[in-house]
Scaffold this active site. Structure first.
Site, PDB file in Angstrom:
ATOM      1  N   GLN A   1      61.684  45.609  29.869  1.00 28.57           N
ATOM      2  CA  GLN A   1      60.456  45.403  29.102  1.00 28.57           C
ATOM      3  C   GLN A   1      59.299  46.194  29.701  1.00 28.57           C
ATOM      4  O   GLN A   1      58.474  46.760  28.967  1.00 28.57           O
ATOM      5  CB  GLN A   1      60.136  43.906  29.058  1.00 28.57           C
TER       6      GLN A   1
ATOM      7  N   SER B   1      58.838  36.131  37.335  1.00 26.03           N
ATOM      8  CA  SER B   1      59.389  35.668  36.059  1.00 26.03           C
ATOM      9  C   SER B   1      59.594  34.158  36.042  1.00 26.03           C
ATOM     10  O   SER B   1      59.701  33.514  37.088  1.00 26.03           O
ATOM     11  CB  SER B   1      60.729  36.355  35.776  1.00 26.03           C
TER      12      SER B   1
ATOM     13  N   GLY C   1      74.142  27.896  18.509  1.00 26.03           N
ATOM     14  CA  GLY C   1      72.733  27.847  18.885  1.00 26.03           C
ATOM     15  C   GLY C   1      72.382  28.884  19.931  1.00 26.03           C
ATOM     16  O   GLY C   1      73.187  29.770  20.263  1.00 26.03           O
TER      17      GLY C   1
ATOM     18  N   GLY D   1      79.754  25.834  18.379  1.00 28.84           N
ATOM     19  CA  GLY D   1      78.316  25.856  18.169  1.00 28.84           C
ATOM     20  C   GLY D   1      77.856  27.294  17.973  1.00 28.84           C
ATOM     21  O   GLY D   1      78.616  28.237  18.214  1.00 28.84           O
TER      22      GLY D   1
ATOM     23  N   CYS E   1      57.238  37.376  25.711  1.00 27.76           N
ATOM     24  CA  CYS E   1      57.022  35.977  25.331  1.00 27.76           C
ATOM     25  C   CYS E   1      56.356  35.186  26.449  1.00 27.76           C
ATOM     26  O   CYS E   1      55.709  34.168  26.191  1.00 27.76           O
ATOM     27  CB  CYS E   1      58.343  35.318  24.933  1.00 27.76           C
ATOM     28  N   ASN E   2      56.486  35.648  27.691  1.00 32.63           N
ATOM     29  CA  ASN E   2      55.939  34.900  28.819  1.00 32.63           C
ATOM     30  C   ASN E   2      54.702  35.522  29.451  1.00 32.63           C
ATOM     31  O   ASN E   2      54.100  34.918  30.327  1.00 32.63           O
ATOM     32  CB  ASN E   2      57.008  34.721  29.906  1.00 32.63           C
TER      33      ASN E   2
ATOM     34  N   GLU F   1      65.244  37.400  37.023  1.00 36.53           N
ATOM     35  CA  GLU F   1      65.886  37.808  35.755  1.00 36.53           C
ATOM     36  C   GLU F   1      65.708  39.314  35.547  1.00 36.53           C
ATOM     37  O   GLU F   1      64.652  39.875  35.823  1.00 36.53           O
ATOM     38  CB  GLU F   1      65.318  36.998  34.585  1.00 36.53           C
ATOM     39  N   PRO F   2      66.772  39.989  35.083  1.00 33.82           N
ATOM     40  CA  PRO F   2      66.744  41.452  35.012  1.00 33.82           C
ATOM     41  C   PRO F   2      66.077  42.022  33.767  1.00 33.82           C
ATOM     42  O   PRO F   2      65.716  43.188  33.747  1.00 33.82           O
ATOM     43  CB  PRO F   2      68.236  41.815  35.032  1.00 33.82           C
ATOM     44  N   GLN F   3      65.914  41.202  32.710  1.00 33.80           N
ATOM     45  CA  GLN F   3      65.412  41.742  31.442  1.00 33.80           C
ATOM     46  C   GLN F   3      63.999  42.297  31.556  1.00 33.80           C
ATOM     47  O   GLN F   3      63.630  43.235  30.848  1.00 33.80           O
ATOM     48  CB  GLN F   3      65.444  40.657  30.356  1.00 33.80           C
TER      49      GLN F   3
END
EC number: 1.2.1.70
Length: 418
Positions: free
Chosen positions: A120, A109, A191, A189, A50-51, A114-116
């Site tokens: 990827q 990032s 969300g 919530g 996405c980035n 961030e580890p994700q």
């Protein structure tokens, strides 16, 4: 052979452009086939998140290489070249290696560290191997980047501290409660933030999760994923006493959890402490709750101070990580240059061995025909010497004719004359 990295990311292009340059999983094979069909491309990996959308390539040097690759990217996505050109960055050889290592380590990032992204990058590499990746140098670059990312995680604190509201809320809970495996958490919530919180809690094996939401259907989808119980917002008053931790993030214009509600819950709990983390704006929990004994209320501002502190720690760790990347990328490029020299050495040795074999075969044939062994051996030695020194001799003569003293010195050193 040249290694390239080119693409766009959150720093260079708005989401409106990034979403038009993505490669979906359904069309990735087709995209890789098209990319590898370009005459200058020897191997390629496509990373699309996405980035960022990035192409990692092994290519043959040619004129207008930059333009040719941008043209391919634009034609594939039906984009105007001028629209894309100003947003594309371009890294070559050592810079390309460093860039991939930084990306895999989370240093490039949107959320630092961030580890994700490592997962990827690994998936992008694995997808490229399904009949597409053809360049061993590119494969080695990715494998090296994975080990560098692991080293960065192991040797620095780049991922040790929470820098998102959801992660900070869970970190706070884990700091206050020795083990989440013995606590019940009420999530108010359903969300995106609560989704992230729920997944973090599941990873840390929380005893029980309850999700309270205005619409049951949305909450049920999340509950099915994380193994939680679903209740209505109207049931919070009754169930609040069961919760050791309450994390709330709704879009309600008015507080959902009041002081009286918490007082009743504490009484039923015999004043066992409750942690309330309110990450909603406007607030879901009345501020007066924080004045109650055994009710520990944290707002989004409290979490933000934790995040700011942790981000500063990550930035300090990133300096150490950048040093690791610089060292590792330098070592990789040294290995790559050595590989190039090895190929030249193999070719040169093969050429010399062919000369030896040809002349030896002729000498053996002459011996079988009864020739004088001494004469044959002298002839073999003379011809072998002349054939092996022919090319270096021509290079020395050419350098001398051109007055190229630097080349003469290099040749003398290469031949062991100095």
């Amino acid at each position: 052979m040249t290694l390239l990295a080119l693409g766009i990311n959150h720093k260079t292009a708005p989401v409106a452009l990034r979403e038009r340059v993505t490669f979906s999983p359904d069309t990735l094979d087709q995209a890789l086939d098209s990319l590898l069909a370009q005459p200058m491309v020897q191997g390629g990996v496509v990373l699309s998140t996405c980035n960022r959308t990035e192409l990692y390539l092994s290519v043959e040097e040619q004129d207008n290489l930059h333009e040719a690759l941008i043209r391919w990217l634009c034609e594939y996505h039906n984009l105007n070249e001028e629209e894309l050109r100003t947003s594309v960055y371009w890294h070559q050889d050592n810079d390309a290696v460093s860039h991939l290592m930084r990306v895999a380590s989370g240093l490039d990032s949107l959320v630092l560290g961030e580890p994700q992204i490592l997962g990827q990058v690994k998936k992008a590499f694995a997808d490229s191997q399904k009949g597409h990746l053809k360049a061993s140098e590119l494969e080695r670059m990715f494998q090296k980047s994975f080990s560098v990312a692991k080293r960065v995680r192991t040797e620095t604190d780049i991922g040790a501290s929470a820098v998102s509201v959801a992660f900070a809320a869970c970190t706070l809970a884990r700091q206050i409660f020795e083990s989440l495996s013995t606590v019940t958490v009420l999530l108010v919530g359903a969300g995106e933030t609560i989704e992230l919180v729920a997944r973090h809690l599941r990873e840390h094996k929380v005893k029980h999760m309850i999700i309270a939401n205005r619409t049951r259907e949305r909450a049920q989808v999340l509950a099915d994923e994380v193994g939680a119980e679903v209740i209505a917002l109207s049931d919070i008053d009754e169930r609040l006493k069961d919760a050791d931790i309450i994390i709330s993030s709704t879009a309600s214009p008015l507080p959902i959890i009041g002081k009286g509600m918490v007082e009743r819950a504490l009484k039923s709990r015999r004043n066992q402490p409750m942690l309330l983390v309110d990450i909603a704006v406007p607030r879901d929990v009345e501020p007066e709750v924080g004045k109650l004994a055994n009710a520990y209320l944290y707002s989004v501002d409290d979490l933000q101070s934790i995040i700011s502190h942790n981000l500063a720690q990550r930035k300090a760790a990133a300096v150490q990580a950048e040093t690791i990347v610089e060292q590792e990328s330098g070592e990789f490029m040294a290995w790559l240059r050595a590989q190039s020299a090895s190929e030249t050495i193999r070719e040169y040795r093969g050429q010399a061995e062919q000369v030896r074999d040809d002349l030896t075969a002729k000498a053996m044939a002459a011996l079988e025909q009864g020739g004088d062994p001494q004469v044959i051996m002298q002839d073999l030695a003379w011809k072998l010497t002349n054939r092996l020194i022919h090319a270096p001799t021509k290079s020395l003569q050419q350098a001398a004719r051109n007055g190229d003293d630097e080349r003469l010195t290099i040749l003398r050193n290469s031949l062991g004359l100095e």
